[in-house]
Enzyme design. Sequence first.
Site, PDB file in Angstrom:
ATOM      1  N   HIS A  16       0.322  -0.818   0.253  1.00  0.00           N
ATOM      2  CA  HIS A  16       0.228  -0.014  -0.052  1.00  0.00           C
ATOM      3  C   HIS A  16       0.931   1.146   0.325  1.00  0.00           C
ATOM      4  CE1 HIS A  16      -3.592  -2.361   0.884  1.00  0.00           C
ATOM      5  NE2 HIS A  16      -4.380  -1.380   0.511  1.00  0.00           N
ATOM      6  N   GLY A  17       2.340   0.628   0.288  1.00  0.00           N
ATOM      7  CA  GLY A  17       2.409   2.353   0.737  1.00  0.00           C
ATOM      8  C   GLY A  17       4.170   1.956   0.897  1.00  0.00           C
TER       9      GLY A  17
END
Lengths: 479, 309
Positions: A323-324
Site C-alpha cells: 500500500h505504501g
Amino acid sequence: MLFGSLTFLGFFGIVAALHYSVPARWRWALLLIVSLYFYSTFRAEYVLLLGYAAAVAYGAGWKLAAWRGTRAGRVLLAGAVVAELAALGMFKYFDFLAGSLEALSRPLAGIALPRLGLVLPVGLSFYTFSCVSYLMDVHRGRIEAERHAGRLALYVAFFPKLLAGPIERAGPFLAQLAAPARFDADRVAAGAQLMLWGLFKKVVIADRLAAFADAGFAAPAFASPVTLVLAVYCYAFQIYCDFSGYSDIAIGAARVLGFDLMENFRRPYLARSAHEFWSRRWHISLMAWFRDYLYIPLGGSRVSVPRHYLNVLAVFLVSGLWHGANWTFVVWGGLNGLYQIIHAVLGGARGRLARLLRLPAWFTAAASVLLTFHLVAFAWIFFRAASLRDAVTVITRIYAALPRLGVLARNYNWTGEFVLAVGLVAFLIGVEVLDERIGVRAFLARRPVAVQWGACYGLLAALLVLGVWGLNRFVYMQF
Amino acid sequence: MHTRRAILFVLIGLFLYLCLYAGSEALVYHYAERNRFFMIRTAPLRQYDYVIVGASHAMPFDFEDMNRRLEAASGTHLINLSIEGGGVLPARLVVDYFLAAHSTRNVLYFLDSFAFQSAQWNEARLADASVFARAPFDPALVATLWRYPWARQNLPDYVSGFSKINNPGRFAPDVSEAEAKNFHTVYRPIAYLDRQRIQYLYPARPDPATVQRYRDAFTDFARFLRERGIRLIVVRPPIPARIAGLIPGEAAWGAEIAELARGLDIVFRDFSGAVAKETLYYNSDHLNRDGVLEFAGAQLVPLLVQYRE
C-alpha cells in the site's frame, strides 16, 4: 482524467458509443488506443512504463509456456517477476529503503545513501501485479500464453481497471476479449447503474467525509479529542466509499463495454470477524492475489501452526508495504495480520462463550459486526496518519479523553454538514444491510418501473445537489 | 422497446433537471443579495451616477446600509459591483455586463496595485466557476461571458446551472464573511498576519510583461468607457502606512498609476494615506464601519458630489 470528473463521463460516453460502432474484431484496438490515451492524460511518459510491463509479460509469457515444468522455466519466471517488480521497487521503495537503512545505520557509523526522488506513476502497483499474476498463471499452466500482443497489452492497460484495479486475472479477461460480447441493453443499463452507485459513494459520501477525516489527521496534536474520534470514524467510511466507489465505477464501466471484472468489495463493514473481512469482503482482488501468489507458495495453512501464523503475518506485512513505502502501512498490515492470528487462536471460543452466556444469535451477530468494525477502524488510524508519531498521538489523545468524551461531545460545535454526513452513512448502511439480506438489485427488480427509475433519479439528484465535485482524488490511486 | 424506454428515461430526467434548475434559480433570487450579477440583473432600470468597481477594498462601501448612506449623503444613485480578488479583467467584465441593460455617468474604480501584478486576480478569477455560481440566468450574461476568453470556459457550467444546483451554501445569504462577522470589529495588528496577507495578495514577484499586460487591459477599459461617454474616476483606496510599507514597490506604483491616469486624461485621487488610524480597519487593510463613515464623510462624498453631473 479521474473517474469522479465530468470530463471522464464525457470521455466514457464517447468511448462506449465508438466501442459498439466498430466491428467486434477491432474493438480490442479501439480499447487499447483509448486506454493508452487515458493513461497519458496523467503523464505521457507513464505510457512507456506501461509498455515495459506489458512487453516483459508478453515476451516472457511465450517462453514460460514452452518451458513449463522445467528448471529453465522457473529461472525465467523468477527473472520476469523481478523485471516486473524492478520498476515498482525503483519508483516506490528505493527512497524508503535508503531512508530506512540510513536510520538503521545512524547509531553505528551512519551512512548517506542517494535518493531518486521519483514520483510514483499512477496505477503502477496494480498493473504490475496484473502482469505478475499473468506470468505465474502461464507458468503454472492455468492459462495459455497470449499470442496476440495487442490483447495482452489491453489486459494490462484496460482503462476502467488501470488506476486502482480490480486486479483482474488474465484468464477470464482474455477469454472475454477472444469472444467480444454483443450489445446488450440490459447489461449496459446494469453497468451504468453500478457506475452511478459508485459515483454516489465517492462524490456524495466519501468526499464529504474527507473534510472531517482531514480535520483530525492534519494536525492530531492540535485537534480536539472529539474531532479525532470523528476523524477515525469518518475515515473508516471515507476509505470504504472512496475505494469501493472507484471499484464500482470500474466494474460498471467495464460492464457497459461488455466485460465482467471480478468483484472487489462485498459489504465489508458487515463482516463478523477480521478474518471474514479480509478473506471475503475487502479488496477481494488484492487479497486473492496474495493468497494465490504468496500465501499458498509459502505453504499456506498446510504447515505447522507457528509457521502458518508466520505465513499469515508475512502476507499482511507485505500487503501493508504494497500500500505504501512507509512504516505506518507496515504497522497497519502487521496489526491486521495479528487480528487474523488472534481469530485463529481463539477458534470456536467465541461461539462457546456466546452459548454459555445464552446470548441471542442476533445479539452476537451485531456485537461481532461492531467489534470487527472497531478493530478495522483502529487499524485505519495507522493507515491514514502521516507518521507513526501522528498515529500514536491520535490514539493516546482519544484514550486520555475517554472519561470526559461525553461532556466534550455535548459542547462540540456540531454542524449541519456533519448531520448530513451521518445521514448519508446511515443510508449507506441501510442499503448494505438490504443488499446482504436479499440483494438490492433483486429488491428493486420486484418493484414497479417507477420505483426503479425513481432510485436512479434519486441518486442522480443527490450527485447534482449534494456532490462534492471539487476534490477529485482517489485514496487508492496513491498506491 | 429498449430505445423507447431509454428516450423516456432521458426525457423524464431532463424534466427533473429543469425542476432542480428552477428551484436553484428561485433560491438565487431569494438569497443572492450582494451577488454582483444578481444585483445587476435586479437593479432598477434608471440612469446611475456611479458604478463602483474594484476588489475587496471597495466592498465595505456596500456593506450593510453603507451604499444607501452614500447615496443619501451625495444625492446620487450608486451601485457597487466590486468583486473580492477582482483585478482589471473582472472589473471590466462586470461593467460590460452592467451596460448591457443599464447606463451610468461615471465608473469609480478603487484600484489596487495587486490588480496589475498577477493572473490570480484577473484571468483566474474569470475562470473561477464559483464567481458565477449565484448569477441568475440572463442571456446578456451569456453574451458577456462569451466575449471574455477566460470566462468562456464557464459557459457550460453557467448555462447548465450546475454550480447553482450544486452550491452547498444555497440556503445562506450571499454576503461576504467580512460583512457578516468583521465589519464592526477593530483590528489589532499582528505582524505575522500582516505578512501573510501581503504574501496572499502578492504571491509572486511581478514580471514586467505581466504588469504591462494589465496596464494595457486598464487602458483598453478606459477607452471602452470613454467611447460610451462614461467618465472613469480612479482612486487608490485607504490603507495603513504600516501595510503600504510592506508592499513591494507600492510607492513607485502610486506614481506610475498617477502618470498613467494623466496620460489617459482620467480623474485620479490618491486616498491611500487618507485613513491613518489603525482602529478604523477591521483587518490589516480593510476599513471597518467607522472607517468607511469617516472616509466617506471626509473624502468620498465630496468626490461623488463633484462629479455627480
